[in-house]
Write a protein that holds these residues in place. Sequence first.
Motif, short mmCIF file in Angstrom:
data_model
loop_
_atom_site.label_atom_id
_atom_site.label_comp_id
_atom_site.label_asym_id
_atom_site.label_seq_id
_atom_site.Cartn_x
_atom_site.Cartn_y
_atom_site.Cartn_z
N ASP A 96 0.81 -1.22 0.00
CA ASP A 96 0.00 0.00 0.00
C ASP A 96 0.85 1.28 0.00
N GLN A 97 2.15 1.14 -0.24
CA GLN A 97 3.03 2.32 -0.28
C GLN A 97 2.69 3.16 -1.50
N PRO A 98 2.33 4.46 -1.31
CA PRO A 98 1.85 5.26 -2.45
C PRO A 98 2.92 5.61 -3.47
N GLU A 99 4.17 5.81 -3.03
CA GLU A 99 5.23 6.21 -3.95
C GLU A 99 6.19 5.04 -4.17
N PRO A 100 6.83 4.96 -5.33
CA PRO A 100 7.74 3.84 -5.61
C PRO A 100 8.91 3.77 -4.63
N ILE A 101 9.42 4.95 -4.22
CA ILE A 101 10.56 5.00 -3.31
C ILE A 101 10.21 5.92 -2.15
N HIS A 102 10.12 5.36 -0.95
CA HIS A 102 9.80 6.16 0.24
C HIS A 102 11.09 6.40 1.02
N ILE A 103 11.38 7.67 1.29
CA ILE A 103 12.63 8.05 1.97
C ILE A 103 12.28 8.63 3.34
N ASP A 104 12.90 8.08 4.38
CA ASP A 104 12.60 8.54 5.74
C ASP A 104 13.91 8.76 6.49
N GLY A 105 13.79 9.47 7.60
CA GLY A 105 14.95 9.74 8.44
C GLY A 105 14.84 8.99 9.75
N GLY A 106 15.93 8.34 10.13
CA GLY A 106 15.98 7.65 11.41
C GLY A 106 16.75 8.47 12.43
N VAL A 130 16.19 9.32 -5.54
CA VAL A 130 15.18 8.76 -6.45
C VAL A 130 15.77 8.58 -7.84
N HIS A 131 16.52 9.56 -8.32
CA HIS A 131 17.11 9.49 -9.66
C HIS A 131 18.03 8.28 -9.81
N ASN A 132 18.84 8.01 -8.80
CA ASN A 132 19.81 6.92 -8.90
C ASN A 132 19.25 5.56 -8.52
N LEU A 133 18.21 5.53 -7.69
CA LEU A 133 17.67 4.25 -7.24
C LEU A 133 16.58 3.71 -8.17
N ARG A 134 15.79 4.60 -8.74
CA ARG A 134 14.62 4.16 -9.51
C ARG A 134 14.98 3.18 -10.63
N THR A 142 8.21 -1.73 -4.70
CA THR A 142 8.44 -0.43 -4.05
C THR A 142 9.59 -0.58 -3.06
N LEU A 143 10.16 0.55 -2.68
CA LEU A 143 11.38 0.54 -1.87
C LEU A 143 11.23 1.48 -0.68
N ARG A 144 11.77 1.09 0.46
CA ARG A 144 11.85 1.97 1.63
C ARG A 144 13.32 2.24 1.93
#
Length: 375
Positions: A96-106, A130-134, A142-144
């Motif tokens: 259910d992740q809305p975007e292909p690549i979700h980026i978060d801070g820990g 996003v540019h390099n991972l997609r 999808t990716l976290r």
Amino acid sequence: MVEGVSIPPRPGYTLPVFACAGAIAALRHLLNPGDRPQSVTLDLLNPPQPADIPIAQLAPLPDGSVLAITHSDPGDNLDLTRHTPIWSVVAWGSGDQPEPIHIDGGEGIGRQIDQEGAPAIYRYAREVMVHNLRPLVPQGQTLRVTIILPQGRALGDRTSNAAFGVVDGLSLLGTSGISAPLSAPGQLDESREILRDKASRYRHLVFCLGENGLDLAVKLGIDRDRRVKTANWLGPMLVEAGQLGLAGVLLLGYHGKLVKLAGGIFHTHHHVADGRQEILAACCAAVGAELPVIQSVLAAKTVEAGLGILRQTDESLSHRVYQHMVDRIDERAAAYVHAHMAQPLTVGTIVFDRKRQVVARSQLAEVLFHQVLVD
């Protein structure tokens, strides 16, 4: 170094680049457990060129994610993040992740107070990741990505991040992948060359310490070519401006930096000198503020907090204090140039707060601002 030959300062990379490199390495291992890259090559986007980044460590974690560790290298710069580890943790996203690549801070990534605690991961950092991972993410997956700075919380306490609404860590900040050595001595020579070129075409210029000032200058209607980025070398750059025969220089900067000039400090890097709260407290005393207010400002953790105290106490007092500050900066700057050369230089000052709102401008700044627009 060869005798008589000046070696230019070595540039490095900004924190987002190392975070991105680690994410690429972790994703490659997630895709192929036999792939354990010792370095990765990525596209910096800005500037559009490749960068080779070493990968210090890489390991799969029990939850199925992969951790890759890089170490910051800002080049020949006085940067407190030098050698700090950046952890990039990559895992497949949920359905259910809305975007292909979700980026978060820990842990260690700062939180933005005015953005409901959102991680301080800004546009360039997200774009470069996003540019390099997609291209590496399989179709339908999808990716976290979670970025962790183990030393970020402690390092953040040594910065002015809190003044800009970022707490509990550092920001993944920057508009470029290159970390220009703005505080290295060789950078002064480059800045002087830029100043000489612009002084040959204009009689009035705007000095900005960093990106915030450069951006605000444009929003105020100042032509981009009139701006000169000085970094922390304000003293030598002002003297150079006087030697070049400029008619006037408008200083445009964050009050937490330019306040140092009111105390006669003309190299603004914190490794050289500080005393910001002390100078602000002195400005309060100069306009007759009551002792409890002066003591509160002196005890404030940041100059931004000191400004908040003044505003809460009395807006009129805040205005008087900051008007005194900018007028004092004008006086000290002109005296500094005069002490090094006979040629006078008119200097005006505009200071802004963390929201990039102008707090005060000197009378000379009013005149110079008009000259910069019409000259």
